[in-house]
Design a protein around this motif. Structure first.
Motif, short mmCIF file in Angstrom:
data_model
loop_
_atom_site.label_atom_id
_atom_site.label_comp_id
_atom_site.label_asym_id
_atom_site.label_seq_id
_atom_site.Cartn_x
_atom_site.Cartn_y
_atom_site.Cartn_z
N LEU A 260 -1.77 11.34 -15.34
CA LEU A 260 -2.44 10.61 -14.26
C LEU A 260 -1.52 10.33 -13.07
O LEU A 260 -1.99 10.23 -11.93
CB LEU A 260 -3.01 9.30 -14.80
N ILE A 261 -0.23 10.15 -13.34
CA ILE A 261 0.76 9.94 -12.28
C ILE A 261 1.97 10.80 -12.57
O ILE A 261 2.16 11.28 -13.69
CB ILE A 261 1.18 8.45 -12.17
N ALA A 262 2.81 11.01 -11.57
CA ALA A 262 4.02 11.79 -11.77
C ALA A 262 4.91 11.07 -12.79
O ALA A 262 5.18 9.87 -12.64
CB ALA A 262 4.77 11.96 -10.45
N PRO A 263 5.36 11.76 -13.84
CA PRO A 263 6.18 11.11 -14.86
C PRO A 263 7.39 10.36 -14.31
O PRO A 263 7.76 9.31 -14.83
CB PRO A 263 6.60 12.28 -15.76
N SER A 264 7.99 10.88 -13.25
CA SER A 264 9.18 10.24 -12.68
C SER A 264 8.89 8.87 -12.08
O SER A 264 9.81 8.07 -11.87
CB SER A 264 9.79 11.15 -11.61
N THR A 265 7.61 8.58 -11.81
CA THR A 265 7.26 7.31 -11.17
C THR A 265 6.85 6.24 -12.17
O THR A 265 6.57 5.10 -11.78
CB THR A 265 6.12 7.50 -10.15
N ILE A 266 6.81 6.57 -13.46
CA ILE A 266 6.36 5.60 -14.47
C ILE A 266 7.19 4.32 -14.47
O ILE A 266 6.63 3.22 -14.50
CB ILE A 266 6.34 6.25 -15.87
N PRO A 267 8.53 4.39 -14.43
CA PRO A 267 9.30 3.14 -14.46
C PRO A 267 9.02 2.22 -13.27
O PRO A 267 9.23 1.01 -13.36
CB PRO A 267 10.76 3.63 -14.45
N ASP A 268 8.55 2.78 -12.17
CA ASP A 268 8.30 2.00 -10.96
C ASP A 268 6.80 1.95 -10.65
O ASP A 268 6.40 1.83 -9.49
CB ASP A 268 9.06 2.63 -9.78
N ILE A 269 5.96 2.01 -11.68
CA ILE A 269 4.52 2.13 -11.48
C ILE A 269 3.94 0.96 -10.69
O ILE A 269 3.03 1.13 -9.89
CB ILE A 269 3.79 2.28 -12.83
N TRP A 270 4.51 -0.24 -10.88
CA TRP A 270 3.92 -1.40 -10.22
C TRP A 270 4.08 -1.37 -8.71
O TRP A 270 3.19 -1.74 -7.97
CB TRP A 270 4.49 -2.69 -10.81
N VAL A 271 5.22 -0.90 -8.23
CA VAL A 271 5.41 -0.81 -6.78
C VAL A 271 4.88 0.50 -6.24
O VAL A 271 4.09 0.52 -5.28
CB VAL A 271 6.90 -0.99 -6.40
N ARG A 272 5.27 1.61 -6.84
CA ARG A 272 4.91 2.94 -6.33
C ARG A 272 3.42 3.19 -6.34
O ARG A 272 2.89 3.91 -5.48
CB ARG A 272 5.63 4.02 -7.15
N HIS A 273 2.71 2.65 -7.30
CA HIS A 273 1.28 2.94 -7.43
C HIS A 273 0.39 1.72 -7.25
O HIS A 273 -0.57 1.76 -6.48
CB HIS A 273 1.01 3.61 -8.77
N VAL A 274 0.68 0.63 -7.96
CA VAL A 274 -0.20 -0.53 -7.89
C VAL A 274 -0.11 -1.22 -6.53
O VAL A 274 -1.12 -1.37 -5.84
CB VAL A 274 0.11 -1.54 -9.02
N VAL A 275 1.07 -1.65 -6.14
CA VAL A 275 1.20 -2.33 -4.85
C VAL A 275 0.82 -1.41 -3.71
O VAL A 275 0.14 -1.82 -2.76
CB VAL A 275 2.63 -2.88 -4.66
N ASP A 276 1.22 -0.16 -3.79
CA ASP A 276 0.84 0.79 -2.74
C ASP A 276 -0.67 0.87 -2.61
O ASP A 276 -1.21 0.95 -1.50
CB ASP A 276 1.43 2.17 -3.08
N SER A 277 -1.38 0.81 -3.75
CA SER A 277 -2.84 0.89 -3.72
C SER A 277 -3.48 -0.43 -3.29
O SER A 277 -4.58 -0.43 -2.72
CB SER A 277 -3.36 1.30 -5.10
N LEU A 278 -2.84 -1.55 -3.58
CA LEU A 278 -3.37 -2.84 -3.14
C LEU A 278 -3.54 -2.88 -1.62
O LEU A 278 -4.43 -3.55 -1.10
CB LEU A 278 -2.44 -3.97 -3.58
N GLN A 279 -2.70 -2.14 -0.92
CA GLN A 279 -2.75 -2.14 0.54
C GLN A 279 -4.09 -1.66 1.08
O GLN A 279 -4.48 -2.05 2.19
CB GLN A 279 -1.66 -1.21 1.10
N THR A 280 -4.77 -0.81 0.34
CA THR A 280 -6.03 -0.26 0.83
C THR A 280 -7.01 -1.38 1.14
O THR A 280 -7.49 -1.52 2.27
CB THR A 280 -6.63 0.71 -0.21
N GLN A 281 -7.31 -2.19 0.15
CA GLN A 281 -8.27 -3.29 0.35
C GLN A 281 -7.68 -4.38 1.23
O GLN A 281 -8.38 -5.00 2.04
CB GLN A 281 -8.71 -3.84 -1.01
N TRP A 282 -6.40 -4.64 1.09
CA TRP A 282 -5.76 -5.67 1.91
C TRP A 282 -5.87 -5.35 3.40
O TRP A 282 -5.97 -6.26 4.23
CB TRP A 282 -4.29 -5.81 1.53
N ASN A 283 -5.86 -4.08 3.75
CA ASN A 283 -5.94 -3.70 5.16
C ASN A 283 -7.35 -3.69 5.72
O ASN A 283 -7.55 -3.60 6.92
CB ASN A 283 -5.29 -2.32 5.37
N PHE A 284 -8.36 -3.78 4.84
CA PHE A 284 -9.75 -3.83 5.30
C PHE A 284 -10.52 -4.78 4.38
O PHE A 284 -11.44 -4.37 3.68
CB PHE A 284 -10.35 -2.43 5.30
#
Length: 223
Positions: free
Chosen positions: A44-68
């Motif tokens: 589902l995500i690049a294996p190299s990003t698993i240790p940083d999933i909360w910032v690289r994927h979750v927080v990055d995705s939170l921005q979508t709704q936060w911006n609108f």
């Protein structure tokens, strides 16, 4: 499998970037646990990003709704593992009349998205199929916003989302450090009003909010 932070630690990570309720953090934790559980089979995500999933994927995705934040009805195209569509649905879980439509052609990923919506108690519908086909047969009425992350060039995203944006939806797209080139290229084919917002997690990336989108005359392949 990489270990993810405990709940109180994840709350600290999220609150570093913005305010969310404890219930939202709990739902996000359930979702991250599901991503990691399904990851070996689904990638589902690049294996190299698993240790940083909360910032690289979750927080990055939170921005979508936060911006609108005023948008209640979303269409997330090419949803994949649910970033940002599932995250948006989690943020809107307790908002009356809110709903997120997730379009994903991969049947196994579509199954994962349904599981994520159910397990997090979020309001959404998964539409299995190609974006063009689902959009052509759309019967769910107008939407407020269209989102996409790591899917395609801006020019192609505008084409794929056109069935929704021509009805007035705003496009909210994540773009990396090459965002200016993509904007310039898309401007040859499309006219739009653009608001750029610097990414919370990467100063070289942008959140692009596009409205009043229309194809320039004589552009083939655009309805």
């Amino acid at each position: 499998m990489a270990r993810v932070p405990e709940l109180n630690h994840t709350a600290q990570i999220v609150h570093k970037y913005g305010d969310v309720s404890r219930e939202t953090v709990e739902r996000l934790q359930i979702y991250v646990d599901l991503v990691l559980k399904w990851q070996p089979a689904q990638n589902l995500i690049a294996p190299s990003t698993i240790p940083d999933i909360w910032v690289r994927h979750v927080v990055d995705s939170l921005q979508t709704q936060w911006n609108f934040p005023s948008a209640k009805t979303w269409v997330d195209i090419g949803s994949g593992g649910g970033f940002p569509g599932i995250v948006t649905a989690i943020l809107l879980a307790d908002v009356p009349d809110a709903h997120v439509h997730l379009i994903e052609s991969n049947q196994r990923k579509a199954a994962f998205l349904r599981t994520a919506l159910r397990e997090t108690g979020s309001k959404g519908t998964v539409h299995p199929g190609r974006i063009e086909s689902v959009a052509k047969e759309w019967r769910q009425g107008p939407v407020d916003a269209v989102s996409a992350r790591a899917l395609a060039s801006l020019d192609l995203l505008l084409k794929l989302s056109e069935p929704f944006t021509r009805q007035g939806a705003t496009a909210v797209f994540h773009k990396g450090q090459d965002f200016q080139r993509e904007i310039n290229e898309a401007s040859h084919t499309w006219t739009f009003d653009l608001v750029e917002k610097k990414s919370l997690i990467d100063p070289t990336s942008r959140m692009l909010l596009l409205s009043n989108i229309s194809a320039r005359p004589n552009q083939e392949g655009v309805a």
